[in-house]
Design an enzyme around this catalytic site. Structure first.
Site, mmCIF file in Angstrom:
data_model
loop_
_atom_site.group_PDB
_atom_site.id
_atom_site.type_symbol
_atom_site.label_atom_id
_atom_site.label_comp_id
_atom_site.label_asym_id
_atom_site.label_seq_id
_atom_site.Cartn_x
_atom_site.Cartn_y
_atom_site.Cartn_z
ATOM 1 N N SER A 183 41.868 59.421 55.009
ATOM 2 C CA SER A 183 42.236 60.787 54.658
ATOM 3 C C SER A 183 41.009 61.681 54.672
ATOM 4 O O SER A 183 39.930 61.290 54.227
ATOM 5 C CB SER A 183 42.877 60.837 53.264
ATOM 6 N N LYS A 184 41.170 62.891 55.190
ATOM 7 C CA LYS A 184 40.063 63.846 55.207
ATOM 8 C C LYS A 184 39.678 64.280 53.796
ATOM 9 O O LYS A 184 38.634 64.885 53.596
ATOM 10 C CB LYS A 184 40.441 65.066 56.053
ATOM 11 N N ARG A 185 40.546 63.975 52.834
ATOM 12 C CA ARG A 185 40.231 64.325 51.450
ATOM 13 C C ARG A 185 39.314 63.291 50.801
ATOM 14 O O ARG A 185 38.822 63.489 49.706
ATOM 15 C CB ARG A 185 41.528 64.467 50.634
#
Length: 497
Positions: free
Chosen positions: A260-262
């Site tokens: 996830s880019k988070r």
């Protein structure tokens, strides 16, 4: 330029990210597979930026993506920065080509204008969800007559252009997943290919660009596998030969969850800032996957190219274990330290790190001299995972003198003064004799000359005197690195009499 395909070389592949943020590990892996495929087959690796969704474009992201590919050692042969014969390489600069392609499909009857409002499309979606069905467009506007279309256009009605999906999708042999076929016309409504603002959707733009850029093989994420039959219908409607397709399994976290880019550790730029080497990062994202020879740590980019075989890529997702990254970085850093061509760049980076961390605390500027830093690197080769490690507190003794009180040394051994004088005596020999092997042998003999002294206690005493720390490199290694004069200074300062 028109819609004629670019002349194809033996292999032309592309990495086509959207500039919506930093390059992440999944994107780097896709780029790497395309790069090694191109180099293995003597072809060209192309970077194309798919920025047709202008609402999601992040300023500076396009530049950042190309910067990170260059940092990783897999620079594109053709790109927005490099240029090339099939440019522009940014889709927002190719709108006239998509309009021309759309006109071709409209004239053939393979596409049509759709005047359905967003409100009507939303109602269709809600109705499908209430019926527990997959939302799809009902193809209402494909039945409009040319006269009806002309009337709506003359009235200034907004429209998009949709591609007419036809039954009869042909099976195709994916380079990774084998034979595949999706009868998209039976499960999907006709897709939009040109939006009302003149920008294409992904389906049209990637087909047109891959054709015009002479792309021979498309290696992309497995999430696009189900869309390939739709793209093949577009190729058929244009009368173009499609490229070969290979879909790469997903790159997942070690626990099987989706990257996830988070998450903190997902962007390539962060790894670069933290001092990880490109070779180690490329090794990590291929170590967990397939497509290469026997899995082993420490593979170089050249080895990845020579070993790559698209037929070896397995269908299951690759689990990325970032716990191995530090060890991989240690292996690759040791190789680079041992390479005389690369060592000067490493020395310069250590000098910059030490200057930044210690600044005015430096015992003298001599510790920044190339010869000294190079010796430190060679002696710590295989012991450090990142160059930044040499500026950590545990290695502070390399750059600044520790403040050690004689009472602290006497607490370790009442014979501190006598031991110190014996060690100073060892330094009277010629410099050539001060090797790690010679010093280790002589240090082992010293306890015989001091009553009540054990070797382990003496080593602890000398380590504290030289570094101010209880743990660290061997005493002999510290003496060699620091040199005769600095060792004499530190021991004399620590003696109580």
């Amino acid at each position: 330029m028109g819609l004629a395909a670019a002349p194809a070389s033996l292999a032309r592949v592309r990495f086509a990210p959207s500039p919506t943020g930093f390059l992440h590990l999944g994107g780097l892996r896709t780029a790497l597979y395309n790069y090694v495929f191109a180099k293995k087959h003597g072809g060209r690796f192309i970077l194309r930026l798919e920025d047709t969704d202008q609402s999601r474009v992040v300023p500076g992201a396009a530049t950042g993506i190309e910067d990170m590919l260059e940092w990783a050692g897999i620079p594109p042969d053709e790109s927005p920065r490099q240029g090339g014969p099939a440019g522009p390489y940014q889709q927002s600069q190719r709108l006239n080509l998509y309009r021309e392609a759309t006109e071709q499909l409209l004239k053939k009857g393979a596409a049509y204008h759709c005047f359905c409002t967003p409100q009507r499309l939303e109602l269709l979606k809600k109705a499908a969800l209430r019926s527990q069905q997959t939302p799809r467009y009902d193809n209402r506007c494909r039945h409009l007559s040319p006269k009806q279309v002309a009337e709506k256009v003359s009235q200034g009605a907004d429209s998009v252009v949709r591609f007419r999906l036809e039954e009869g999708s042909e099976p195709f042999c994916d380079l990774v997943y084998g034979w595949s076929r999706h009868e998209v016309a039976s499960v999907e409504g006709d897709p939009v290919i040109l939006k009302s603002d003149g920008f294409p959707t992904y389906h049209l733009a990637n087909v047109v660009d891959d054709h015009l850029m002479g792309i021979s093989h498309v290696l992309r994420g497995a999430e696009w596998l189900v869309s390939t039959s739709k793209h093949l219908l577009l190729y058929r409607a244009f009368g173009w030969d499609p490229p070969r397709f290979g879909h790469l399994p997903l790159l997942l976290n070690a626990d099987g969850s989706k990257l996830s880019k988070r998450q903190g550790h997902v962007f390539v730029e962060q790894f670069a800032q933290e001092g990880y080497l490109p070779a180690a990062l490329l090794d990590a994202i291929t170590h967990c996957g397939s497509g290469f020879g026997e899995n082993r740590m420490g593979r170089t980019l050249g080895e990845l190219v020579s070993e790559f075989d698209v037929g070896r890529i397995e269908k299951h997702s690759a689990l990325l274990d970032l716990e191995k990254l530090s060890e991989l970085n240690r292996i690759h850093l040791a190789k680079q330290i041992g390479d005389e061509r690369r060592r000067p760049n490493l020395v310069a980076e250590v000098q910059a790190n030490v200057e930044r961390v210690y600044g005015e605390q430096l015992m003298d500027r001599g510790v920044l001299e190339t010869a000294y830093v190079e010796q430190v690197l060679l002696l710590r080769r295989g012991h450090i995972s990142r160059l930044q490690d040499l500026a950590l507190p545990k290695y502070a003794f390399l750059w600044i003198r520790p403040m050690v009180a004689c009472e602290e040394l006497r607490a370790i051994s009442p014979q501190a003064d006598e031991i110190g004088r014996l060690v100073l005596g060892l330094l009277d020999r010629p410099a050539a004799a001060l090797t790690i092997e010679e010093l280790n042998r002589d240090l082992r003999r010293l306890p015989e000359q001091v009553t009540g002294t054990q070797y382990s206690g003496m080593m602890q005493l000398l380590r504290v005197a030289l570094s101010g720390q209880q743990q660290g490199p061997s005493v002999a290694e510290m003496m060699v690195v620091l040199g005769r004069e600095e060792v004499q200074t530190r021991i004399q300062r620590a003696l109580c009499s």
